[in-house]
Design a protein around this motif. Sequence first.
Motif: not given
Length: 373
Positions: A55-67
């Motif tokens: 997992x090359x980055x954990x920055x994410x702008x999708x913000x899934x409720x299950x994540x």
Amino acid sequence: MDVLEKALNGERLSHAEIVSLYHLPLGDVAAVAHQLRLRRSDPQVVTFLIDRNINYTNVCNVACNFCAFYRTKRQSDAYTLDYEHISQKIRELEAVGGTRILMQGGVNPELPFDYYTGLLRHIKAHHPTIRIEAFSPEEILGFEKFFDMTADEILDRLIEAGLDGLPGAGGEILEDDVRAKAAPARIRTFDWFRILDIAQRKGLYTISTMVIGFGETLEQRASHLIKIRDQQDKALQEHQNGFAGFAMWTLQTENTRLAGKAPGATAYEYLQNLAVSRIALDNQPNIQASWPAQGFKVAQTALFYGANDVGSTMLEENVVSAAGGHTRHQATVRELIRIIHDAGYKPAQRNSHFQVIKPIDAVAFLEQPAHPV
Ligand code: SF4
């Protein structure tokens, strides 16, 4: 003719017939699923892959409720790996005979496109024998927005830099009602298929997936399976390159905003859905059992419910495990061989395309002293 007889005769089931399978005794459904598994793949062999998730980055702008994996860029434990750090992880995989990396991140708006092409080139230059299956449809959709390019152009440039395939992550339940509740900004069904279809047209490896336990109806599960089956027909006919396999697991919600709100799925439901999937997906010979979500014991049982593969070692799985998953987040080769052998099958190491690259003499292997991998 009843629905199970029809399936055994090799006839395609309708949506209503697939739904009806969920209401039949599980033993009867499993018996047919197992028969079909024995017909559609080598009846004596169960395969596994030696791979590593990166997992090359954990920055994410999708913000899934299950994540439970993603971070915003301002959080103190947000990260992006540099190329050498990723190389070090691949060297560890090479040391244990691994053949592929499954590389996914969050959808990180901070990274330039050069990061991705440079990373692929770096990996191919330093690890030429390792296949790179990277960037889920959600990430490719993000690249379309960030870099103002079409998926066609993006994939051409990534392939030129060394990409071998796309992970099928983000399939979950391909019904937008379910997706909108679980993750309002999540890639929608149309785009998931659109991007994978382009990838298949370009000859990339792809895999189809399913996650149950969002509170989806049985009708929605059946619809998901039919959409996967339809895409497989299309991809095989138009591109001669369909999904290499199908992987299904159960939703994990620990440490997520869905904790206590989504029902999840029991082992019974997992095995039932696996058997139904084997019957419904009449154009998919390779179906994986999932040990990260269900543990080794249920994964072993799944070998009698339609699965012909136990997935991969997944050295370093971070996403399912962040949300709970089973207590183990990676498997040793020895453990996979043991569960296959004890279930009465011959274990074999495979490549991403489910082709056997190394049959294993399980008795001789298991007689050797235990090795960490
Ligand atoms: S599941 Fe993937 S896309 Fe969704 S928040 Fe987590 S990292 Fe981002």
